[in-house]
Design a protein around this motif. Structure first.
Motif, short mmCIF file in Angstrom:
data_model
loop_
_atom_site.label_atom_id
_atom_site.label_comp_id
_atom_site.label_asym_id
_atom_site.label_seq_id
_atom_site.Cartn_x
_atom_site.Cartn_y
_atom_site.Cartn_z
N ILE A 107 51.94 34.38 44.63
CA ILE A 107 51.81 35.79 45.02
C ILE A 107 50.50 36.36 44.53
CG2 ILE A 107 52.72 38.09 44.50
CD1 ILE A 107 55.53 36.90 44.74
N VAL A 108 50.12 36.04 43.30
CA VAL A 108 48.87 36.54 42.76
C VAL A 108 47.68 36.02 43.55
CG1 VAL A 108 47.35 36.49 40.74
CG2 VAL A 108 49.77 36.98 40.46
N ARG A 109 47.75 34.77 44.03
CA ARG A 109 46.65 34.24 44.85
C ARG A 109 46.52 35.01 46.16
NH1 ARG A 109 48.36 29.22 42.63
NH2 ARG A 109 49.75 28.79 44.39
N VAL A 110 47.66 35.41 46.75
CA VAL A 110 47.61 36.23 47.97
C VAL A 110 46.97 37.58 47.66
CG1 VAL A 110 49.02 37.45 49.68
CG2 VAL A 110 49.59 35.11 49.04
N VAL A 111 47.33 38.18 46.54
CA VAL A 111 46.77 39.46 46.15
C VAL A 111 45.26 39.34 45.93
CG1 VAL A 111 46.73 41.22 44.33
CG2 VAL A 111 48.91 40.33 45.16
N GLN A 112 44.83 38.30 45.25
CA GLN A 112 43.41 38.12 45.00
C GLN A 112 42.63 37.89 46.29
OE1 GLN A 112 43.84 34.90 42.14
NE2 GLN A 112 43.31 36.25 40.45
N SER A 113 43.20 37.16 47.22
CA SER A 113 42.54 36.93 48.50
C SER A 113 42.41 38.23 49.28
CB SER A 113 43.33 35.90 49.31
OG SER A 113 42.79 35.74 50.60
N TRP A 114 43.48 39.04 49.28
CA TRP A 114 43.45 40.34 49.96
C TRP A 114 42.34 41.22 49.41
CZ3 TRP A 114 45.83 43.64 53.52
CH2 TRP A 114 45.73 45.01 53.25
N ARG A 115 42.18 41.21 48.09
CA ARG A 115 41.21 42.10 47.45
C ARG A 115 39.77 41.78 47.85
NH1 ARG A 115 44.19 41.79 41.57
NH2 ARG A 115 45.32 43.75 41.71
N GLU A 116 39.51 40.61 48.33
CA GLU A 116 38.14 40.25 48.72
C GLU A 116 37.68 41.01 49.95
OE1 GLU A 116 37.96 36.06 49.18
OE2 GLU A 116 38.54 35.62 47.10
N PRO A 140 42.10 48.54 48.06
CA PRO A 140 42.62 48.26 46.72
C PRO A 140 44.12 47.96 46.75
CG PRO A 140 41.20 50.19 46.70
CD PRO A 140 41.41 49.83 48.14
N LEU A 141 44.51 46.97 45.98
CA LEU A 141 45.92 46.58 45.86
C LEU A 141 46.19 46.27 44.40
CD1 LEU A 141 48.71 45.80 46.92
CD2 LEU A 141 47.80 43.54 47.50
N LYS A 142 47.01 47.09 43.78
CA LYS A 142 47.35 46.94 42.37
C LYS A 142 48.67 46.20 42.25
CE LYS A 142 46.80 50.62 39.93
NZ LYS A 142 47.04 51.97 39.36
N LEU A 143 48.74 45.28 41.27
CA LEU A 143 49.95 44.51 41.01
C LEU A 143 50.63 45.07 39.77
CD1 LEU A 143 51.65 42.09 41.90
CD2 LEU A 143 50.22 40.64 40.44
N LEU A 144 51.87 45.52 39.93
CA LEU A 144 52.66 46.05 38.83
C LEU A 144 53.84 45.13 38.61
CD1 LEU A 144 52.75 49.83 39.91
CD2 LEU A 144 51.14 48.73 38.33
N LEU A 145 53.85 44.45 37.47
CA LEU A 145 54.88 43.46 37.17
C LEU A 145 55.90 44.03 36.20
CD1 LEU A 145 52.69 40.26 36.70
CD2 LEU A 145 53.83 41.07 38.76
N LEU A 146 57.16 43.89 36.54
CA LEU A 146 58.23 44.30 35.65
C LEU A 146 58.66 43.12 34.78
CD1 LEU A 146 60.65 46.43 37.85
CD2 LEU A 146 59.29 47.20 35.92
#
Length: 571
Positions: free
Chosen positions: A477-486, A490-496
């Motif tokens: 999931i984090v790799r998808v988020v990092q790819s999107w950010r390129e 902006p996309l912030k990841l909030l982990l519970l």
């Protein structure tokens, strides 16, 4: 363009220097020009800047608005102001409240108690005069390098086509021409831009007129909404009373049939009405001082679309709403936040311009609901016909002895609306499977996370993915988020996680991401996060785009692809 400093017994107006084009001034083309420096224009500029988009704000005046005008801001408005970094200043100056009492012929007949608990950062309502709000927004804009504010710049004429908008601007020294990609019409209820395009508001205009008057007086009464129906000094009509900061009290009272605005605003008429109101409150001999007065009429009117080519409308330029239920400025805040992020998506090339039709569609849906609710409130506060008056009088009479009619006094306060149709609703999520939490299209539900922090503190800026950690899927999931950010917004990841210690050191997390402690599971409970991997995706206006019972990298990638290429739902 007036340089005369406005007069007030409690607010020190500042004259801002006029902007005039230099002798060799030339601007090839600007991206976004905002006409109007009221709350909707300034807030739009701040939301654009938050997402990295520059704008130029044209302000015909050199000072903030005259008079207190909008004075009541809802919890949702405070969340929006918090999003763009102004809420702390407003909170420090404002008076919070949550109760309202209605009286009939001097007797209390209904008491409203707005919900509030320890999980909410902001009170249901906050009272603050509009001058202060505009000042705080203006100072935030002046401090932002992406916002260029030009005082004493009045729009004189405009032309537009499918490629750009051409403007002719009048200043204190010389006229100049300006071309821009997008024009935001935030120029108020008498919008020049709306008139220049030949557009008309549609809806209803009620015949009743009300006086607004602000006085300084030392009244020993609480901060709440006081509504008086059929008072002895104003029979058959309504009087509203609100406390404001700095010892100022707002009195709104309905004019009698046939009474003109000029007659109502005469010194003798104002003095008589103020003295009668203070006597009604039980303080006939208190000294008072007049600050400002005006007359308004209740209207529920809107443009049929908030987009005309490259021109976009927000606030009173787009719609006129009655003050009953504090809808005017509070609706404008929601317009501005929505327009700001939609327009940023286009200006940054993250989406094509068709998403601006989504802005119009969503806000029209919300305003249609607001107009329906406000019309009900207005018909009760100021009956437009003998039939409505008979019905209202029957309710008033019953209220003296039957409590069940009390809720009919509720003024249907401004609220955040659920967007039921939107280009940014992710299809194929698990929205229907959730038993709790905000549904797709609804705005956030705040939750206290610690003694000093709330969920609303972290849902600022762009998109936010709130994820109950599922270790097996986290890396993907984090790799998808990092790819999107390129290439995306902006996309912030909030982990519970039950304990911050186990995950904060992860090299996969970027500086903007956060790990949120939820040791008592209150956030999971309110959001219906029953399983590991459950998640919410929030839009930049803190409304829900999607939610999943179990999120994996493939489902997230599919959702983000939809957001980059939304298909407008026209039916």
């Amino acid at each position: 363009m007036t340089k005369t400093r406005r007069s007030s017994i409690y607010y020190d107006y500042k004259i801002y220097p006029s902007w005039v084009p230099p002798h060799d001034h030339f601007e090839d083309r600007l991206g976004i020009v905002i006409v109007g420096a009221g709350p909707s224009g300034l807030l739009t500029a701040l939301k654009l800047a938050q997402l990295g988009v520059a704008s130029t704000v044209l302000n015909a005046e050199q000072q903030v608005t005259e008079g207190s005008r909008a004075i009541v801001y809802t919890r949702r408005s405070m969340e929006i102001l918090h999003d763009i970094g102004v809420a702390d200043r407003v909170s420090q100056a404002a008076l919070p409240w949550r109760f309202g009492t209605s009286f009939y012929r001097g007797q209390p007949v209904y008491r409203l108690q707005a919900p509030h608990d320890d999980d909410q950062r902001f009170f249901p309502m906050s009272n603050l005069q509009q001058q202060f709000l505009e000042q705080y927004l203006l100072e935030a804009c002046l401090a932002n390098p992406l916002i260029d504010i030009r005082f004493a710049n009045r729009l004189q004429s405009m032309e537009h086509d499918e490629r750009f908008v051409d403007l002719k601007i009048n200043t204190t020294k010389a006229d100049y021409d300006l071309r821009c990609d997008w024009l935001v019409a935030a120029d108020g209820g008498r919008s020049f831009i709306r008139s220049a395009l030949g557009l008309r508001l549609e809806g209803a205009a009620f015949e009743a007129n009300f006086v607004i008057v602000d006085i300084r007086v030392d009244l020993p009464l609480p901060t709440e909404r006081l509504a008086y129906f059929d008072p002895s000094w104003n029979p058959g009509n309504t009087v509203l009373v609100h406390r404001q900061p700095r010892g100022i009290w707002r009195i709104d009272y309905q004019l009698s049939a046939g009474e003109t605005a000029a007659e109502a605003l005469s010194v003798d008429a104002l003095r008589q009405s103020i003295k009668a109101t203070l006597s009604m409150l039980g303080f006939p001999d208190l000294p008072w001082e007049l600050d400002w007065s005006s007359v308004y009429s209740a209207r529920t009117m809107s443009l049929p679309s908030y987009r005309r080519g490259r021109v976009l409308f927000a606030g009173d330029a787009a719609h006129l709403l009655p003050i009953f239920g504090v809808r005017g400025a509070n609706t404008a805040f929601q317009d501005a936040q929505s327009l700001g992020w939609h327009l940023a998506m286009v200006a940054k090339g993250w989406c094509d311009e068709s998403v601006l039709d989504n802005y119009s569609q969503e806000r029209l849906e919300a305003v249609a609901e607001i107009m329906a609710e406000s019309a009900k409130s207005t018909r009760f506060m100021a009956p437009p016909s003998e039939g409505f008056r008979l019905l209202r009088n029957a309710v008033l009479s019953l209220s003296l002895s039957h409590r069940f009619v009390g809720p009919l006094f509720h003024w249907r306060t401004s609220r955040s609306h659920r967007y039921r149709r939107s280009s940014f609703h992710v299809s194929g999520d698990d929205d229907a499977l959730f038993e709790q939490g905000p549904a797709q299209g609804e705005s956030l539900i705040d939750v206290r996370l610690s003694a000093e922090s709330f969920l609303v503190d972290y849902l600022q800026g762009g998109f936010c993915l709130l994820l109950d950690v599922a270790p097996a899927e986290l890396d993907a999931i984090v790799r998808v988020v990092q790819s999107w950010r390129e290439h995306g917004p902006p996309l912030k990841l909030l982990l519970l996680h039950p304990s911050n210690k186990e995950i904060t050191a992860s090299s996969l997390l970027l500086d903007s991401d956060r790990v949120l402690s939820d040791d008592d599971a209150s956030l999971r409970e309110r959001y219906g996060l029953r399983t590991k991997g459950a998640a919410y995706l929030f839009r930049p206006d803190q409304h829900v785009a999607a939610r999943w019972i179990a999120l994996d990298a493939v489902r997230l990638q599919t959702a983000l692809d939809q957001i980059r290429r939304p298909s407008l739902l026209m039916s």
